[in-house]
Design a protein around this motif. Structure first.
Motif, PDB file in Angstrom:
ATOM      1  N   LYS A 228      -5.684  10.074   0.149  1.00  0.00           N
ATOM      2  CA  LYS A 228      -5.330   9.390  -1.090  1.00  0.00           C
ATOM      3  C   LYS A 228      -6.043   8.036  -1.169  1.00  0.00           C
ATOM      4  O   LYS A 228      -6.075   7.289  -0.182  1.00  0.00           O
ATOM      5  N   ILE A 229      -6.607   7.756  -2.339  1.00  0.00           N
ATOM      6  CA  ILE A 229      -7.289   6.474  -2.505  1.00  0.00           C
ATOM      7  C   ILE A 229      -6.271   5.408  -2.896  1.00  0.00           C
ATOM      8  O   ILE A 229      -5.480   5.591  -3.825  1.00  0.00           O
ATOM      9  N   GLY A 230      -6.291   4.321  -2.180  1.00  0.00           N
ATOM     10  CA  GLY A 230      -5.384   3.210  -2.473  1.00  0.00           C
ATOM     11  C   GLY A 230      -6.083   1.901  -2.207  1.00  0.00           C
ATOM     12  O   GLY A 230      -7.297   1.863  -1.944  1.00  0.00           O
ATOM     13  N   THR A 231      -5.300   0.852  -2.232  1.00  0.00           N
ATOM     14  CA  THR A 231      -5.857  -0.483  -2.007  1.00  0.00           C
ATOM     15  C   THR A 231      -6.562  -0.552  -0.649  1.00  0.00           C
ATOM     16  O   THR A 231      -7.608  -1.187  -0.506  1.00  0.00           O
ATOM     17  N   GLU A 232      -5.991   0.156   0.325  1.00  0.00           N
ATOM     18  CA  GLU A 232      -6.543   0.123   1.672  1.00  0.00           C
ATOM     19  C   GLU A 232      -7.958   0.694   1.721  1.00  0.00           C
ATOM     20  O   GLU A 232      -8.774   0.280   2.552  1.00  0.00           O
ATOM     21  N   LEU A 235     -10.075  -2.180   1.000  1.00  0.00           N
ATOM     22  CA  LEU A 235      -9.983  -3.240   2.015  1.00  0.00           C
ATOM     23  C   LEU A 235     -10.642  -2.839   3.334  1.00  0.00           C
ATOM     24  O   LEU A 235     -10.933  -3.699   4.167  1.00  0.00           O
ATOM     25  N   VAL A 245      -5.564 -11.442   0.548  1.00  0.00           N
ATOM     26  CA  VAL A 245      -4.402 -10.709   0.056  1.00  0.00           C
ATOM     27  C   VAL A 245      -3.164 -10.990   0.916  1.00  0.00           C
ATOM     28  O   VAL A 245      -2.038 -10.964   0.420  1.00  0.00           O
ATOM     29  N   LEU A 246      -3.391 -11.277   2.193  1.00  0.00           N
ATOM     30  CA  LEU A 246      -2.252 -11.538   3.087  1.00  0.00           C
ATOM     31  C   LEU A 246      -1.808 -12.999   2.965  1.00  0.00           C
ATOM     32  O   LEU A 246      -1.827 -13.770   3.921  1.00  0.00           O
ATOM     33  N   THR A 247      -1.441 -13.370   1.783  1.00  0.00           N
ATOM     34  CA  THR A 247      -0.986 -14.730   1.477  1.00  0.00           C
ATOM     35  C   THR A 247       0.336 -14.637   0.709  1.00  0.00           C
ATOM     36  O   THR A 247       0.771 -13.536   0.360  1.00  0.00           O
ATOM     37  N   SER A 250      -0.291 -12.741  -3.961  1.00  0.00           N
ATOM     38  CA  SER A 250      -1.546 -11.998  -4.067  1.00  0.00           C
ATOM     39  C   SER A 250      -1.552 -11.208  -5.373  1.00  0.00           C
ATOM     40  O   SER A 250      -0.528 -11.071  -6.035  1.00  0.00           O
ATOM     41  N   LEU A 252      -2.078  -8.052  -5.501  1.00  0.00           N
ATOM     42  CA  LEU A 252      -1.736  -6.636  -5.346  1.00  0.00           C
ATOM     43  C   LEU A 252      -0.813  -6.351  -6.522  1.00  0.00           C
ATOM     44  O   LEU A 252       0.121  -7.118  -6.767  1.00  0.00           O
ATOM     45  N   LEU A 253      -1.043  -5.282  -7.218  1.00  0.00           N
ATOM     46  CA  LEU A 253      -0.511  -5.236  -8.577  1.00  0.00           C
ATOM     47  C   LEU A 253       0.625  -4.273  -8.881  1.00  0.00           C
ATOM     48  O   LEU A 253       0.715  -3.767  -9.982  1.00  0.00           O
ATOM     49  N   GLU A 256       0.846   2.285  -9.174  1.00  0.00           N
ATOM     50  CA  GLU A 256       0.484   3.467  -8.422  1.00  0.00           C
ATOM     51  C   GLU A 256      -1.030   3.508  -8.266  1.00  0.00           C
ATOM     52  O   GLU A 256      -1.756   3.093  -9.167  1.00  0.00           O
ATOM     53  N   SER A 259      -4.668  -1.087  -6.376  1.00  0.00           N
ATOM     54  CA  SER A 259      -4.520  -2.365  -7.098  1.00  0.00           C
ATOM     55  C   SER A 259      -5.876  -2.914  -7.530  1.00  0.00           C
ATOM     56  O   SER A 259      -6.004  -3.510  -8.604  1.00  0.00           O
TER      57      SER A 259
ATOM     58  N   LYS B 107       4.395 -12.212   5.104  1.00  0.00           N
ATOM     59  CA  LYS B 107       3.199 -11.840   4.332  1.00  0.00           C
ATOM     60  C   LYS B 107       1.922 -12.115   5.118  1.00  0.00           C
ATOM     61  O   LYS B 107       0.920 -11.442   4.927  1.00  0.00           O
ATOM     62  N   GLY B 108       1.972 -13.143   5.944  1.00  0.00           N
ATOM     63  CA  GLY B 108       0.772 -13.518   6.696  1.00  0.00           C
ATOM     64  C   GLY B 108       0.265 -12.429   7.607  1.00  0.00           C
ATOM     65  O   GLY B 108      -0.938 -12.340   7.855  1.00  0.00           O
ATOM     66  N   GLN B 132      -0.366   5.452   3.251  1.00  0.00           N
ATOM     67  CA  GLN B 132      -0.862   4.174   2.727  1.00  0.00           C
ATOM     68  C   GLN B 132      -0.071   3.017   3.333  1.00  0.00           C
ATOM     69  O   GLN B 132       1.152   3.122   3.524  1.00  0.00           O
ATOM     70  N   LYS B 151       4.558  -4.161  -2.746  1.00  0.00           N
ATOM     71  CA  LYS B 151       3.781  -4.850  -3.785  1.00  0.00           C
ATOM     72  C   LYS B 151       2.550  -4.043  -4.207  1.00  0.00           C
ATOM     73  O   LYS B 151       2.093  -4.139  -5.342  1.00  0.00           O
ATOM     74  N   ALA B 152       2.023  -3.262  -3.273  1.00  0.00           N
ATOM     75  CA  ALA B 152       0.812  -2.509  -3.614  1.00  0.00           C
ATOM     76  C   ALA B 152       1.090  -1.401  -4.616  1.00  0.00           C
ATOM     77  O   ALA B 152       0.295  -1.172  -5.527  1.00  0.00           O
ATOM     78  N   THR B 153       2.209  -0.716  -4.479  1.00  0.00           N
ATOM     79  CA  THR B 153       2.481   0.411  -5.373  1.00  0.00           C
ATOM     80  C   THR B 153       3.568   0.102  -6.386  1.00  0.00           C
ATOM     81  O   THR B 153       3.733   0.828  -7.363  1.00  0.00           O
ATOM     82  N   GLY B 174       4.152   5.118 -13.227  1.00  0.00           N
ATOM     83  CA  GLY B 174       3.306   4.554 -12.165  1.00  0.00           C
ATOM     84  C   GLY B 174       2.979   3.088 -12.319  1.00  0.00           C
ATOM     85  O   GLY B 174       2.140   2.563 -11.597  1.00  0.00           O
ATOM     86  N   ARG B 192       6.987  -4.924 -14.928  1.00  0.00           N
ATOM     87  CA  ARG B 192       6.241  -6.158 -15.173  1.00  0.00           C
ATOM     88  C   ARG B 192       6.526  -6.738 -16.575  1.00  0.00           C
ATOM     89  O   ARG B 192       6.530  -7.938 -16.771  1.00  0.00           O
TER      90      ARG B 192
END
Lengths: 390, 291
Positions: A228-232, A235, A245-247, A250, A252-253, A256, A259, B107-108, B132, B151-153, B174, B192
């Motif tokens: 599956k294609i995702g944000t990872e 990255l 992003v690790l703040t 971010s 990240l949206l 589904e 992002s 988060k860090g 994922q 947060k990603a999904t 989605g 959102r």
């Protein structure tokens, strides 16, 4: 003799009436001074055609330039009531939002439909100067200057004032069977056309955007076919972005899928960042309220107006996703104020909140109704928030 | 002359029974106290979340910018600070489980970190679902189940104490959620655009509520016992109140830095004592309001 006189009188009346109908004007006091020719055109504004100058102008005195009874769009909406209601909905074109009808329209007469100033494309390009007039491969409606083929000029429920959602709009002319034939290996149904194609034009055939994503150049399997294609997926290669992003905040949206593809095209783009549109368009698609607020304010941070100048678009641990704190971000441009100003910095505490005083303690760069983008009037109201004894 | 008493009665009745006028700031909630970092010797920097411990009658504030957790008593007096020996990296949200372990979203390091105070142990956990990586954003804990907003999904994941995903709460189209709360036996999640989706606790959508579009940037939600929605407007610096059908009723609080005003508020939460708490990232404090 009498009957001839009657015939002549009747004839004169008929000639005068026909003449009036043909010209659309009647003799008035106004036209004794103002040349009638200046108010003629293929399309004439109804009150002008009906010789009702006083519908808009006061003949003796007025508060507004041109002896107008009122000024701005509210005057136009006095008659164009339906438009007033419609233009308050959805995404509104900036001149409409600011009540500047005369940016595009003439008030008396014009050679173009809708009382437009010149040809439609001329009006559009007068503001949208960054758009090239043509590309190596140009979309036909764009080449003809027919912006209205895809965009509404006043307001729309869709981004970029599109007449409908992008895919629907493309497929309204480009029949889906034909599109499917040229996208035989496309794994899904025809969708997200703008992810690869520039709707205005490009240097590539089929208006494929000029810059291709490196993995896309190599072949689809670089990203597809590995689960599956995702944000990872993104990255894995873009490691520096992963750190951003690790703040605390971010982009990240919460959606589904991936992002990253909310803003970037995974295949082709107009610039190396592969953004799906201009920076402003991308940001605005989610931050409508910020842009609307910005446009409505009297004092705004004008130059340069690029969100990326101040904000870290992938992520940041600073408030409002600023690149740095509330002082460093500003003093990168406002060097003088960074050195000599009202005391700011770690040793200066805002008595209202106990937080460090920064530029944004007093200023709001996203727009305010006070000079210098101050949050309140700088003559008194702002200062006494902290300096209560003065 | 006979009409006068009727007019007076009518006026009094209207004044008594009329609800807050939409758009007007209703003085329903009054400022009670602030949780601030100053008593610890350091102001809070971008606090991001509040956890309330009903049993111990304590508030815990995640002081994200200073990588620490602060505790306060029910009256708002500072008690203690904790930073796991400097190990916390951008903590963002926290809960305490039944065994007294503290679970922190860091988060860090993109971790759901378990802190065992008794054994002085810290365990970092990376989460994944459907192959994922999960990016935890918000956290709730009910009956030995951890609820994590990814947060990603944008979906909420229910995790057992072994951190395996038991079920997920996903938006049908989605688009994903920006915040959620488990209240009144349901999981309420906010999209959102501010619209709400209500799920039964087994993950099935029970209803969706389209909210009147009056909030600039919906960021956090709360649900009152009678089903009233409270929506935190991050950019507008106010709280908007909606009836259970999503009709806007009134708004309160105003933007600013002074006491009781909001600057980049980030989380809205009812404490166990019926008080409304607003975590303010911009003003570095938690404002507590009572009716």
């Amino acid at each position: 003799m009498m009957s001839k006189l009657m015939w002549l009188s009747l004839l004169l009346i008929v000639v005068l009436c026909v003449g009036q109908a043909v010209t659309g004007f009647a003799e008035t006091t106004c036209f004794q001074c103002h040349k009638r020719a200046d108010f003629r055109g293929k399309v004439v504004h109804q009150p002008v055609a009906e010789d009702r100058c006083s519908a808009c102008h006061s003949p003796h005195v007025a508060h507004f330039k041109g002896l107008l009874q009122k000024s701005g769009a509210s005057f136009c909406y006095g008659c164009h009531k339906e438009q007033a209601a419609i233009f308050a909905q959805g995404i509104v074109h900036q001149p409409v939002r600011q009540g500047q009808c005369l940016t595009c329209h003439d008030v008396h007469a014009s050679e173009a439909n809708g009382l437009l100033k010149g040809r439609l494309a001329e009006s559009c390009f007068a503001c949208h100067k960054n758009l090239p007039s043509k590309f190596k491969h140009t979309h036909k409606p764009y080449a003809k200057g027919n912006c209205r083929a895809c965009h509404w000029p006043h307001q729309s429920g869709n981004m970029q004032l599109l007449k409908s959602k992008p895919d629907e709009l493309c497929l309204s002319c480009h029949k889906s069977d034909t599109v499917r034939q040229v996208h035989r290996n496309f794994p899904r149904g025809v969708s997200d056309c703008l992810s690869c194609h520039n709707p205005h034009g490009s240097d590539r055939k089929a208006m494929v955007r000029n810059v291709l994503h490196k993995p896309y150049k190599k072949g689809c399997a670089e990203c597809h076919g590995q689960g599956k294609i995702g944000t990872e997926t993104c990255l894995r290669c873009h490691e520096t972005i992963k750190k951003e992003v690790l703040t605390l905040h971010s982009h990240l949206l919460e959606q589904e899928g991936c992002s990253c593809t909310a803003c970037h095209s995974p295949h082709a783009g107009d610039t190396s960042s592969l953004l799906k549109g201009s920076q402003k368009q991308i940001c605005r698609s989610c931050h409508k309220d910020t842009f609307n607020n910005y446009q409505d304010k009297l004092y705004i941070h004008t130059e340069p107006f690029d969100c990326k100048e101040c904000h870290a678009v992938h992520g940041s641990s600073h408030l409002a996703m600023l690149k740095d704190g509330g002082n460093k971000t500003c003093s990168r441009c406002h060097e003088t104020q960074g050195k000599f100003t009202h005391p700011i910095g770690e040793k200066v505490i805002d008595p209202r909140s106990g937080q460090i005083v920064t530029c944004v303690s007093c200023h709001n760069p996203m727009g305010t109704d006070f000079r210098y983008n101050l949050g309140l009037s700088g003559t008194k109201d702002l200062c006494i928030q902290c300096h209560r004894t003065y | 002359m006979k009409k006068l008493p009727f007019l007076i009665i009518f006026t009094v009745a209207v004044l008594l029974f009329e609800g807050p006028i939409p758009g007007y700031t209703a003085a329903t909630w009054q400022w009670l106290s602030s949780l601030k970092g100053q008593p610890s010797g350091q102001s809070m920097l971008m606090p991001s979340a509040l956890y309330c411990d009903r049993t111990l009658e304590r508030y815990y504030v995640v002081d994200a910018g200073n990588n620490r957790l602060l505790s306060f008593n029910k009256d708002g007096e500072f008690l203690n600070e904790f930073n796991a020996n400097g190990q916390l990296q951008a903590p963002f949200d926290m809960v305490k489980d039944c065994e007294g372990h503290i679970w922190v979203i860091e988060k860090g390091r993109n971790s759901l970190t378990m802190i065992d105070l008794e054994n002085k142990a810290v365990e970092n956990h990376s989460l994944s679902f459907n192959g994922q990586t999960v990016f935890p954003e918000r956290l709730e804990q009910v009956d030995d189940i951890l609820y994590v907003l990814d947060k990603a999904t944008g979906q909420v994941l229910a995790l057992g104490m072994d951190l395996k995903v038991i079920r997920n709460f996903a938006c049908r189209d989605g688009t994903g959620f920006v915040d959620f709360k488990v209240r009144n036996g349901f999981l309420w999640a906010m999209e959102r655009d501010g619209n709400m989706v209500c799920f039964t606790m087994d993950g099935k959508p029970a209803s969706s509520i389209v909210m009147e579009d009056v909030v600039r940037f919906p960021y956090s939600l709360e649900v009152g016992p009678s089903g009233i929605f409270y929506v935190l407007d991050r950019h507008g610096g106010e709280v908007a109140v909606f009836d259970p059908e999503g009709r806007f009723r009134y708004r309160f609080l105003t933007p600013g830095q002074a006491r009781g005003r909001l600057y980049f508020p980030i989380e809205l939460k009812f404490d166990p004592w019926g008080r409304l708490c607003v975590v303010e990232e911009g003003n570095g404090r938690v404002e507590i309001f009572k009716r």
